[in-house]
Write a protein that holds these residues in place. Sequence first.
Motif, PDB file in Angstrom:
ATOM      1  N   THR A 204      46.696  22.444 -17.291  1.00 53.57           N
ATOM      2  CA  THR A 204      45.652  21.904 -16.442  1.00 53.57           C
ATOM      3  C   THR A 204      44.666  21.091 -17.267  1.00 53.57           C
ATOM      4  OG1 THR A 204      45.816  23.785 -14.929  1.00 53.57           O
ATOM      5  CG2 THR A 204      43.793  22.516 -14.857  1.00 53.57           C
ATOM      6  N   PHE A 205      44.295  19.924 -16.748  1.00 47.12           N
ATOM      7  CA  PHE A 205      43.225  19.149 -17.360  1.00 47.12           C
ATOM      8  C   PHE A 205      41.911  19.581 -16.713  1.00 47.12           C
ATOM      9  CE2 PHE A 205      44.831  15.861 -20.158  1.00 47.12           C
ATOM     10  CZ  PHE A 205      46.191  15.917 -19.915  1.00 47.12           C
ATOM     11  N   PRO A 206      41.092  20.355 -17.403  1.00 48.00           N
ATOM     12  CA  PRO A 206      39.795  20.703 -16.829  1.00 48.00           C
ATOM     13  C   PRO A 206      38.992  19.434 -16.530  1.00 48.00           C
ATOM     14  CG  PRO A 206      40.282  22.066 -18.737  1.00 48.00           C
ATOM     15  CD  PRO A 206      41.310  20.980 -18.699  1.00 48.00           C
ATOM     16  N   THR A 207      38.103  19.513 -15.550  1.00 52.76           N
ATOM     17  CA  THR A 207      37.333  18.339 -15.151  1.00 52.76           C
ATOM     18  C   THR A 207      36.548  17.750 -16.324  1.00 52.76           C
ATOM     19  OG1 THR A 207      35.570  19.824 -14.405  1.00 52.76           O
ATOM     20  CG2 THR A 207      37.131  19.032 -12.745  1.00 52.76           C
ATOM     21  N   GLY A 208      36.037  18.613 -17.198  1.00 52.64           N
ATOM     22  CA  GLY A 208      35.261  18.117 -18.334  1.00 52.64           C
ATOM     23  C   GLY A 208      36.086  17.291 -19.292  1.00 52.64           C
ATOM     24  N   ILE A 209      37.341  17.684 -19.494  1.00 55.89           N
ATOM     25  CA  ILE A 209      38.228  16.921 -20.380  1.00 55.89           C
ATOM     26  C   ILE A 209      38.451  15.528 -19.814  1.00 55.89           C
ATOM     27  CG2 ILE A 209      40.526  16.862 -21.431  1.00 55.89           C
ATOM     28  CD1 ILE A 209      38.652  19.056 -22.501  1.00 55.89           C
ATOM     29  N   ASN A 210      38.618  15.452 -18.492  1.00 54.21           N
ATOM     30  CA  ASN A 210      38.741  14.146 -17.846  1.00 54.21           C
ATOM     31  C   ASN A 210      37.468  13.326 -17.992  1.00 54.21           C
ATOM     32  OD1 ASN A 210      41.368  14.158 -16.834  1.00 54.21           O
ATOM     33  ND2 ASN A 210      40.790  15.243 -14.983  1.00 54.21           N
ATOM     34  N   ARG A 211      36.327  13.980 -17.758  1.00 49.13           N
ATOM     35  CA  ARG A 211      35.061  13.236 -17.694  1.00 49.13           C
ATOM     36  C   ARG A 211      34.690  12.598 -19.026  1.00 49.13           C
ATOM     37  NH1 ARG A 211      31.781  10.172 -16.455  1.00 49.13           N
ATOM     38  NH2 ARG A 211      30.027  10.386 -15.005  1.00 49.13           N
ATOM     39  N   VAL A 212      35.083  13.241 -20.137  1.00 46.74           N
ATOM     40  CA  VAL A 212      34.749  12.679 -21.459  1.00 46.74           C
ATOM     41  C   VAL A 212      35.884  11.831 -22.013  1.00 46.74           C
ATOM     42  CG1 VAL A 212      33.221  14.624 -21.925  1.00 46.74           C
ATOM     43  CG2 VAL A 212      35.565  14.677 -22.822  1.00 46.74           C
ATOM     44  N   ASP A 213      36.904  11.581 -21.194  1.00 47.75           N
ATOM     45  CA  ASP A 213      38.034  10.724 -21.569  1.00 47.75           C
ATOM     46  C   ASP A 213      38.798  11.229 -22.791  1.00 47.75           C
ATOM     47  OD1 ASP A 213      37.628   9.042 -19.464  1.00 47.75           O
ATOM     48  OD2 ASP A 213      36.670   7.444 -20.612  1.00 47.75           O
ATOM     49  N   ALA A 214      38.924  12.559 -22.904  1.00 47.37           N
ATOM     50  CA  ALA A 214      39.661  13.108 -24.043  1.00 47.37           C
ATOM     51  C   ALA A 214      41.125  12.700 -24.012  1.00 47.37           C
ATOM     52  CB  ALA A 214      39.536  14.632 -24.062  1.00 47.37           C
ATOM     53  N   ASP A 215      41.670  12.503 -22.812  1.00 43.34           N
ATOM     54  CA  ASP A 215      43.077  12.117 -22.710  1.00 43.34           C
ATOM     55  C   ASP A 215      43.328  10.700 -23.210  1.00 43.34           C
ATOM     56  OD1 ASP A 215      41.514  11.378 -20.486  1.00 43.34           O
ATOM     57  OD2 ASP A 215      43.283  11.012 -19.267  1.00 43.34           O
ATOM     58  N   ALA A 216      42.259   9.919 -23.409  1.00 44.89           N
ATOM     59  CA  ALA A 216      42.404   8.556 -23.934  1.00 44.89           C
ATOM     60  C   ALA A 216      42.168   8.481 -25.434  1.00 44.89           C
ATOM     61  CB  ALA A 216      41.423   7.622 -23.221  1.00 44.89           C
ATOM     62  N   SER A 217      41.739   9.577 -26.051  1.00 47.06           N
ATOM     63  CA  SER A 217      41.442   9.565 -27.482  1.00 47.06           C
ATOM     64  C   SER A 217      42.711   9.402 -28.311  1.00 47.06           C
ATOM     65  CB  SER A 217      40.746  10.871 -27.887  1.00 47.06           C
ATOM     66  OG  SER A 217      40.746  11.025 -29.299  1.00 47.06           O
ATOM     67  N   PRO A 218      42.745   8.406 -29.203  1.00 50.53           N
ATOM     68  CA  PRO A 218      43.926   8.240 -30.045  1.00 50.53           C
ATOM     69  C   PRO A 218      44.082   9.356 -31.065  1.00 50.53           C
ATOM     70  CG  PRO A 218      42.179   6.733 -30.737  1.00 50.53           C
ATOM     71  CD  PRO A 218      41.710   7.377 -29.464  1.00 50.53           C
ATOM     72  N   THR A 219      42.998  10.071 -31.351  1.00 53.16           N
ATOM     73  CA  THR A 219      43.075  11.180 -32.309  1.00 53.16           C
ATOM     74  C   THR A 219      43.533  12.456 -31.624  1.00 53.16           C
ATOM     75  OG1 THR A 219      41.260  10.173 -33.549  1.00 53.16           O
ATOM     76  CG2 THR A 219      41.788  12.458 -34.066  1.00 53.16           C
ATOM     77  N   ALA A 220      43.025  12.694 -30.417  1.00 56.97           N
ATOM     78  CA  ALA A 220      43.446  13.884 -29.666  1.00 56.97           C
ATOM     79  C   ALA A 220      44.926  13.808 -29.300  1.00 56.97           C
ATOM     80  CB  ALA A 220      42.600  14.042 -28.412  1.00 56.97           C
ATOM     81  N   ARG A 221      45.403  12.624 -28.957  1.00 52.19           N
ATOM     82  CA  ARG A 221      46.821  12.390 -28.606  1.00 52.19           C
ATOM     83  C   ARG A 221      47.333  13.445 -27.633  1.00 52.19           C
ATOM     84  NH1 ARG A 221      49.723  11.777 -34.350  1.00 52.19           N
ATOM     85  NH2 ARG A 221      48.594  13.739 -34.602  1.00 52.19           N
ATOM     86  N   ILE A 222      46.665  13.581 -26.507  1.00 54.79           N
ATOM     87  CA  ILE A 222      47.059  14.584 -25.516  1.00 54.79           C
ATOM     88  C   ILE A 222      48.311  14.100 -24.795  1.00 54.79           C
ATOM     89  CG2 ILE A 222      46.354  15.787 -23.421  1.00 54.79           C
ATOM     90  CD1 ILE A 222      43.473  15.673 -24.454  1.00 54.79           C
ATOM     91  N   ASN A 223      49.432  14.717 -25.126  1.00 57.95           N
ATOM     92  CA  ASN A 223      50.728  14.284 -24.577  1.00 57.95           C
ATOM     93  C   ASN A 223      51.665  15.450 -24.293  1.00 57.95           C
ATOM     94  OD1 ASN A 223      51.396  15.110 -27.141  1.00 57.95           O
ATOM     95  ND2 ASN A 223      52.029  13.091 -27.884  1.00 57.95           N
ATOM     96  N   GLY A 224      51.140  16.667 -24.331  1.00 52.87           N
ATOM     97  CA  GLY A 224      51.974  17.830 -24.048  1.00 52.87           C
ATOM     98  C   GLY A 224      52.721  18.374 -25.246  1.00 52.87           C
ATOM     99  N   VAL A 225      52.501  17.784 -26.413  1.00 52.45           N
ATOM    100  CA  VAL A 225      53.168  18.250 -27.630  1.00 52.45           C
ATOM    101  C   VAL A 225      52.120  18.892 -28.537  1.00 52.45           C
ATOM    102  CG1 VAL A 225      54.518  17.607 -29.646  1.00 52.45           C
ATOM    103  CG2 VAL A 225      54.889  16.428 -27.463  1.00 52.45           C
ATOM    104  N   ASN A 226      52.283  20.166 -28.825  1.00 53.02           N
ATOM    105  CA  ASN A 226      51.292  20.880 -29.630  1.00 53.02           C
ATOM    106  C   ASN A 226      51.414  20.504 -31.098  1.00 53.02           C
ATOM    107  OD1 ASN A 226      49.288  22.786 -30.333  1.00 53.02           O
ATOM    108  ND2 ASN A 226      50.866  24.276 -30.858  1.00 53.02           N
ATOM    109  N   GLU A 227      50.409  19.794 -31.584  1.00 55.11           N
ATOM    110  CA  GLU A 227      50.346  19.393 -32.984  1.00 55.11           C
ATOM    111  C   GLU A 227      48.979  19.820 -33.530  1.00 55.11           C
ATOM    112  OE1 GLU A 227      52.978  15.345 -33.107  1.00 55.11           O
ATOM    113  OE2 GLU A 227      50.967  15.190 -32.245  1.00 55.11           O
ATOM    114  N   PRO A 228      48.906  20.963 -34.202  1.00 53.66           N
ATOM    115  CA  PRO A 228      47.607  21.445 -34.692  1.00 53.66           C
ATOM    116  C   PRO A 228      46.838  20.370 -35.442  1.00 53.66           C
ATOM    117  CG  PRO A 228      49.309  23.084 -35.062  1.00 53.66           C
ATOM    118  CD  PRO A 228      50.015  21.842 -34.572  1.00 53.66           C
ATOM    119  N   MET A 229      45.571  20.250 -35.123  1.00 56.75           N
ATOM    120  CA  MET A 229      44.730  19.205 -35.698  1.00 56.75           C
ATOM    121  C   MET A 229      44.135  19.673 -37.017  1.00 56.75           C
ATOM    122  SD  MET A 229      41.978  17.025 -33.535  1.00 56.75           S
ATOM    123  CE  MET A 229      43.328  16.536 -32.462  1.00 56.75           C
TER     124      MET A 229
END
Length: 406
Positions: free
Chosen positions: A102-127
Amino acid sequence: MRKALLAVLFASCPVLTNVSPVSAATKSDPVGDYIVVLDSNQNAQAVASDHTQAHAASVGHVYSHALTGYAARMTKSQAETVAADDRVRWVQPDGVAKISRTFPTGINRVDADASPTARINGVNEPMAVDVAVIDTGVDLDHPDLNVYFGGAKNCSDGISADDGNGHGTHVAGTVAAKDNLHGVVGVAPGARIWPVRVLNNRGFGLFSQIICGIDFVTANADQIEVANMSLGGFGNDDGACGTVNRDAMHQAICASVAAGVTYVVAAGNERDHAANHIPAAYDEVITVSALADFDGFPGGSGRPTCRRDVDDTIADFSNFGADIDLIAPGTCILSTWRGGRYATISGTSMASPHVAGGAALYKVTNPAASPAQVKSALQNAGTLNWTWPAGDPDGVQEPLLNVATL
């Protein structure tokens, strides 16, 4: 920006019916899991027993109420033979279902899914970044968190840094829940969490216990980039670091910031000036107020969900004033919870970890940045795309956290 999503995914299930049986199994006759649907007037247990004896089906579940039938493991040819039985309506391969992250509303609101560093794509890659959560502890074995057991510290009661309240685990999830198609995802997915317990199971702690946590973080400043403190008490800023003051917690934070740790703190939930609360009043930290956001989008059209408030405005409980550095989503935030669970709660405590996650993202690509530079970068990346109330006492619209470019 993608919308929040909760879905159950099913594999395709082709139906096998009235297929001629084949003879002995071969390498092209793989073993698989099947669901056998029977005529509703049949005795499911009796037919399943017959098929076990006649066709060597390995029967699992037997259904007699919502469905008449059974589940079994067998070869493809055995399944085809079973499908030819007059008592059988059809046989289908078993499918796989999973709960989508689930994408919590806050994650959407701060555009975390667009961050090139976060790389939110369903693949767990520890940061490669470490965040200390100075709080009620963290659920040490929550499957959606990358908890560093070697970084656990207990300055409160109890025998470990395990979370007996849920608050600290919730904070940790907003910062860094894994990008693993399970549960939720954080702003900085998979960042390593240091659980620092300074509050008890009721969410209370002495300043001396909080200083114990700050002291621990400072001792490990060579590894910890960011610390989140979603807590506070009454007090005032006693001056800038380096001046003569008699506030031990401020002195401790000054030393920790000087060691390179970026501190992100909650503004508080008293509808008061943040200047009356510490550590929110300290200039050396990033103080965060809460935005009421119910849909993850700007525009003020979100309908209230877990509590009443006006969408896209400063939350009605949030502290305010000149000490606020950023605003971030803080109402009805879904995140991790103790006991391996998830929960939705509100507060500036929920806003602060969004910013802590943003600070972690920035430190990944700017490891030499000082805490002051991190604060400036987050403020510069923020937007004013939220409804600023005309009666804001400090007369300044704080930037809303946005990590799309981090």
